[in-house]
Design a protein around this motif. Structure first.
Motif, PDB file in Angstrom:
ATOM      1  N   GLU A   1      12.152 -49.062  14.286  1.00 27.09           N
ATOM      2  CA  GLU A   1      13.479 -48.588  14.693  1.00 27.09           C
ATOM      3  C   GLU A   1      14.545 -48.993  13.677  1.00 27.09           C
ATOM      4  OE1 GLU A   1      16.643 -49.221  18.403  1.00 27.09           O
ATOM      5  OE2 GLU A   1      14.666 -50.141  18.466  1.00 27.09           O
ATOM      6  N   ARG A   2      14.459 -50.232  13.191  1.00 25.07           N
ATOM      7  CA  ARG A   2      15.434 -50.711  12.203  1.00 25.07           C
ATOM      8  C   ARG A   2      15.275 -49.970  10.873  1.00 25.07           C
ATOM      9  NH1 ARG A   2      14.397 -57.023  13.985  1.00 25.07           N
ATOM     10  NH2 ARG A   2      15.880 -57.030  15.722  1.00 25.07           N
TER      11      ARG A   2
ATOM     12  N   PRO B   1      16.240 -40.624  15.766  1.00 28.28           N
ATOM     13  CA  PRO B   1      15.714 -41.573  16.749  1.00 28.28           C
ATOM     14  C   PRO B   1      14.593 -41.001  17.604  1.00 28.28           C
ATOM     15  CG  PRO B   1      18.117 -41.605  16.745  1.00 28.28           C
ATOM     16  CD  PRO B   1      17.703 -40.464  15.871  1.00 28.28           C
TER      17      PRO B   1
ATOM     18  N   ARG C   1      16.749 -46.469  11.320  1.00 29.55           N
ATOM     19  CA  ARG C   1      18.212 -46.475  11.327  1.00 29.55           C
ATOM     20  C   ARG C   1      18.750 -46.626   9.900  1.00 29.55           C
ATOM     21  NH1 ARG C   1      19.183 -50.933  14.279  1.00 29.55           N
ATOM     22  NH2 ARG C   1      18.631 -49.793  16.171  1.00 29.55           N
TER      23      ARG C   1
END
Length: 204
Positions: A42-43, A52, A46
């Motif tokens: 997820e990081r 997402p 981003r």
């Protein structure tokens, strides 16, 4: 137990390459480690502007790339094997509690001939929750079946899990910690695994 960041970085960068995106350097990937692979991906997403809604797909792809690579770049920390041998010979029951998925964790232990030391492996997907929730630690200790307990870790996630589980914590200061040592509750801190058996034997 091991410095797995180089292999994690390699898997992340292979995933990014399939998206035709620039690779990440090791310090950036290390800064994302600690809360399990889904959070790490997820990081990464981003940072690189990936949608997402593709999180599940890209997490699976990264895990597959990581699992296929095995322990190509992963190595035990210095003096780790000798420390495990000393603890095992002294009668300590040893287990692993990690936020890494269980299957890759077991694969790495086998590849490095370290699985012989451990009576239990609890991974980040072994239970519905992962560290810092105390449930994985409770599961590991209950499986080992000993009353005298010590958890060894290297991060704020580990320190919080130990505190919430009511277990003394030994902090390895050269791992993936992101906050000052003094801010983490611990019974013992060390920067060389050769120091750990003395503390553990004293407690016993």
């Amino acid at each position: 137990l091991v410095d797995s960041a180089p292999d994690i970085r390699a898997a992340v960068n292979r995933m990014l390459a399939t998206e035709r995106l620039a690779p990440l350097d090791l310090p950036t990937v290390v800064s994302f480690i600690g809360n399990g692979l889904p959070v790490l991906v997820e990081r990464v997403m981003r940072l690189r502007g990936l949608a997402p809604e593709r999180h599940e797909e890209l997490t699976r792809r990264t895990l597959d790339l990581y699992s296929r690579a095995g322990a190509e770049l992963t190595r035990p920390y210095p003096n780790m094997i000798a420390t495990l041998e000393t603890l095992a010979d002294a009668g300590f029951a040893l287990g692993v509690c990690t936020n890494k998925p269980e299957a890759p964790a077991r694969d790495i232990l086998r590849a490095l001939d370290m699985d012989r030391f451990f009576g239990v492996v609890v991974g980040g997907d072994s239970l519905p929750v992962k560290k810092p929730d105390p449930a994985p630690l409770h599961r590991a200790f209950e499986t080992l079946g000993h009353d005298r307990r010590l958890y060894v870790g290297d991060s704020e996630i580990d320190a919080e899990a130990a505190e919430r589980a009511g277990v003394p914590f030994a902090l390895f200061t050269r791992g993936y910690r992101k906050v000052p040592v003094e801010t983490l509750p611990h019974a013992f801190r060390f920067d060389d695994f050769a120091a750990l058996p003395g503390f553990a034997l004293h407690r016993a």
